[in-house]
Design an enzyme around this catalytic site. Structure first.
Site, mmCIF file in Angstrom:
data_model
loop_
_atom_site.group_PDB
_atom_site.id
_atom_site.type_symbol
_atom_site.label_atom_id
_atom_site.label_comp_id
_atom_site.label_asym_id
_atom_site.label_seq_id
_atom_site.Cartn_x
_atom_site.Cartn_y
_atom_site.Cartn_z
ATOM 1 C CB ILE A 47 -3.508 5.506 5.390
ATOM 2 C CG1 ILE A 47 -4.127 6.921 5.490
ATOM 3 C CG2 ILE A 47 -3.016 5.366 4.025
ATOM 4 C CD1 ILE A 47 -3.130 8.069 5.570
ATOM 5 C CB VAL A 49 -8.260 -0.792 5.321
ATOM 6 C CG1 VAL A 49 -8.305 0.480 5.812
ATOM 7 C CG2 VAL A 49 -8.674 -1.037 3.967
ATOM 8 C CB SER A 54 -7.887 -2.281 11.770
ATOM 9 O OG SER A 54 -7.889 -1.806 10.340
ATOM 10 C CG ASP A 72 -5.405 -1.353 1.116
ATOM 11 O OD1 ASP A 72 -5.209 -1.649 2.082
ATOM 12 O OD2 ASP A 72 -5.039 -1.344 -0.046
ATOM 13 C CG ASP A 93 -1.024 6.402 -4.147
ATOM 14 O OD1 ASP A 93 -0.867 7.139 -3.111
ATOM 15 O OD2 ASP A 93 0.030 6.452 -4.857
ATOM 16 C CG HIS A 119 4.583 0.001 6.095
ATOM 17 N ND1 HIS A 119 3.825 0.923 7.115
ATOM 18 C CD2 HIS A 119 3.830 -1.242 6.100
ATOM 19 C CE1 HIS A 119 2.742 0.181 7.623
ATOM 20 N NE2 HIS A 119 2.822 -1.203 6.982
ATOM 21 C CG ASP A 145 3.936 -1.912 10.510
ATOM 22 O OD1 ASP A 145 3.880 -2.331 11.792
ATOM 23 O OD2 ASP A 145 2.910 -2.293 9.599
#
Length: 259
Positions: A47, A49, A54, A72, A93, A119, A145
């Protein structure tokens, strides 16, 4: 002579393709956490990108994976294209029903889920509550994060009760739920967090949480079948007790037998 299989650090450092953005400690932590199950991972959900690098790295690392899904919210991610047909990107979302249906439509479960999304604490908590149920037994859920859980701009703060870190620290207590010896229900224990994201959960939701590990800005949660998460029987072996000769009677007892 056997061909050596490149490890994650090598694959990451030699990567040519779309940009990938990870802290150096993440690479070594991922290597340590995922190498033992590397060739058992068949499905991956990441979730957040961004440029998609990655996803390309995971495709190189998880050579036996049949599906690597990226999600994303940024509409610009719709331009991402990959040579590896195992990689698919869903734009939207992750916590919205339409996006959720698209993700679950690709696979009924995932062996690895990585949250590198917004985050924002509320999003991190809600994403976990939505997708942990789709993590396969033996699977790994990683949240990146978590530094932002201390920042007010991300609904965080050192003593903020609804921050993502506060939620995750409570989960450490849930692992030991069988020893609480109170009438407290798990849903009540998480009432503030659940209220902050507008969700309700059954009491057995966290029964699959096997372990939770914290590193700098990272949290790794392992899942297992509920019966594997209990303390189990006490095992007393041997036939000689020079200090506690009567301990043999504890063999076969359970934690609930302790008064």
């Amino acid at each position: 002579m056997k061909n050596e299989v490149p490890d994650l650090a090598h694959i990451h450092s030699e990567h040519i393709g779309n940009f990938s953005d990870k802290w150096s400690s993440y690479v070594s932590t991922y290597q340590e956490a995922l190498e033992p199950v590397r060739f058992k991972i068949g499905t991956v959900l990441e979730i957040g990108v961004q440029n998609g690098g990655s996803l390309e790295i995971w495709a190189k690392y998880f050579t036996r994976a049949g599906l690597i899904v990226g999600c994303d919210v940024d509409p610009r991610c719709s331009v991402l294209a990959f040579e590896d047909p195992r990689i698919q990107v869903i734009v939207g979302d992750v916590n919205q029903s339409e996006t959720y249906r698209k993700i679950i439509g690709l696979s009924e479960s995932f062996d690895l889920i990585i949250d590198d999304g917004s985050h924002i604490s509320a999003d991190v908590i809600k994403t976990f509550l939505i997708y942990f149920g789709y993590l396969a037994d033996g699977g790994t859920y990683i949240i990146e994060d978590l530094v932002t859980s201390y920042w007010p701009a991300y609904n965080g703060g050192l003593e903020e009760p609804t921050s993502s870190m506060s939620f995750l620290k409570k989960m450490a207590d849930v692992i030991n739920y069988e020893h609480w010896r109170t009438d407290t229900k798990i849903r009540d224990f998480f009432s503030q967090a659940l209220s902050s994201v507008g969700m309700k959960l059954p009491d057995d939701f966290f029964a699959g949480v096997h372990s939770i590990t914290f590193m700098n800005s990272l949290c790794i949660i392992k899942k297992a079948a509920p019966e594997k998460n209990l303390l189990g029987q006490r095992l007393v072996v041997g036939n000689f007790g020079p200090v506690e000769p009567g301990i043999a009677y504890l063999d076969g007892t359970y934690a609930t037998d302790i008064k």
